[in-house]
Each structure stands twice: as C-alpha cells, then as structure tokens.
Design an enzyme around this catalytic site. Structure first.
Site, PDB file in Angstrom:
ATOM      1  N   GLU A  60       0.828  -1.209   0.000  1.00 34.99           N
ATOM      2  CA  GLU A  60       0.000   0.000   0.000  1.00 34.99           C
ATOM      3  C   GLU A  60       0.861   1.258   0.000  1.00 34.99           C
ATOM      4  O   GLU A  60       0.566   2.235  -0.691  1.00 34.99           O
ATOM      5  CB  GLU A  60      -0.941   0.022   1.201  1.00 34.99           C
ATOM      6  N   GLY A  78      -4.932   5.134   0.105  1.00 36.12           N
ATOM      7  CA  GLY A  78      -5.377   3.795  -0.242  1.00 36.12           C
ATOM      8  C   GLY A  78      -6.816   3.579   0.198  1.00 36.12           C
ATOM      9  O   GLY A  78      -7.179   3.907   1.323  1.00 36.12           O
ATOM     10  N   HIS A  85      -0.609 -14.137  -0.009  1.00 35.01           N
ATOM     11  CA  HIS A  85       0.754 -14.449   0.428  1.00 35.01           C
ATOM     12  C   HIS A  85       1.040 -15.888   0.009  1.00 35.01           C
ATOM     13  O   HIS A  85       0.281 -16.798   0.342  1.00 35.01           O
ATOM     14  CB  HIS A  85       0.887 -14.286   1.938  1.00 35.01           C
ATOM     15  N   VAL A  86       2.129 -16.099  -0.714  1.00 35.31           N
ATOM     16  CA  VAL A  86       2.393 -17.427  -1.263  1.00 35.31           C
ATOM     17  C   VAL A  86       3.653 -18.086  -0.720  1.00 35.31           C
ATOM     18  O   VAL A  86       3.874 -19.272  -0.970  1.00 35.31           O
ATOM     19  CB  VAL A  86       2.440 -17.378  -2.816  1.00 35.31           C
ATOM     20  N   HIS A 103      -4.107   1.187 -13.835  1.00 29.62           N
ATOM     21  CA  HIS A 103      -5.079   2.199 -14.278  1.00 29.62           C
ATOM     22  C   HIS A 103      -4.722   3.532 -13.631  1.00 29.62           C
ATOM     23  O   HIS A 103      -4.565   3.611 -12.421  1.00 29.62           O
ATOM     24  CB  HIS A 103      -6.505   1.799 -13.866  1.00 29.62           C
ATOM     25  N   GLY A 105      -6.487   6.926 -13.551  1.00 25.88           N
ATOM     26  CA  GLY A 105      -7.588   7.842 -13.805  1.00 25.88           C
ATOM     27  C   GLY A 105      -7.365   9.139 -13.061  1.00 25.88           C
ATOM     28  O   GLY A 105      -6.351   9.334 -12.386  1.00 25.88           O
TER      29      GLY A 105
END
Length: 138
Positions: A60, A78, A85-86, A103, A105
């Site tokens: 974040e 944010g 989490h792997v 993106h 914008g």
C-alpha cells in the site's frame, strides 16, 4: 518514476513507513516504482517470519508513493488493498515490492504490486486502489 521528493517527505517525521523500515526506490519507467524492507523485529511475526500485514503495508505504501509522485499536488490515499501471500520470508532477509500502474484515472489509481524475497521468489501479490484527492487552492 522519480520518488526522491516523496522519500524526503516520508523521512521528515515518524510514520508507518519509517516504523517498519521501508525505503522507496525510483525506476526508469513512468508507471512503476519500488520499495524495499528488511525483515526484522519491526515487521515480523513472533515466529520469525515476515508479517502478512507488513507485506500489505509495504504494498500500500509503495503504491501510495507512486501515486503521489504522479500527482504531486494531490493527496493519495489507499481505499482498497487485497493480497495473497504465497511464501514465507524469514527474519534477516529483505523483500522488494515492484509496483506497476494498471489504471491511472483522475480520481482512482490501481496498482499491481509483486513482493519478492532476496532470491527473487514471489512472496505476495497485492492489488492496491488509491483515491486521488485534489487539494483546494486557498
């Protein structure tokens, strides 16, 4: 993306980024930025592994730094963070977050953040949405 001005602002007074030991890194691409954090007593679980919450905080914050660099006259906050989490990371290792703009914008930025360990293995995959607030001129 040059994040030097944002890093200086972050370093001016204590905040979550400094408390957890985050450092932000400029990149040559305009739609990416990076952050780094050593896994230590500030951001680990009692078991000696990087906290998942600290990983999300890194993601974040790096996305926020990126949005702030792109919109220097705005406040970027944010509004959504979602991650998977792997792999675990042990204390003493350093993780690096690579943020890529999906993106851009006028009011929303969406980032994909991949966090890897020092071996380059994926630790967490995170999606961050930032709300861009334009400052009112006084």
């Amino acid at each position: 993306m040059n994040v030097d001005k944002i890093q200086k602002l972050i370093d001016e007074k204590p905040n979550l980024s400094t408390a957890l030991g985050m450092e932000f890194i400029s990149t040559p691409e305009d739609d990416t930025c990076m952050g780094r954090m050593k896994v230590d007593e500030r951001n680990r679980q009692p078991f000696g592994f990087l906290s998942g919450g600290a990983s999300l905080a890194l993601a974040e914050n790096v996305a926020g730094v990126g949005s702030s660099a792109l919109c220097p006259d705005c406040v970027c906050v944010g509004i959504e963070v979602s991650g998977s989490h792997v792999k675990a990371v042990v204390e003493g290792d350093t993780v690096t977050a690579h943020a890529h703009m999906l993106h851009q914008g006028t009011t929303l930025h969406v980032w994909n953040v991949s966090i890897v360990d020092s071996a380059g293995d994926l630790i967490s995959s995170v999606r961050v949405t930032n709300y861009i607030i334009k400052q009112k001129k006084e």
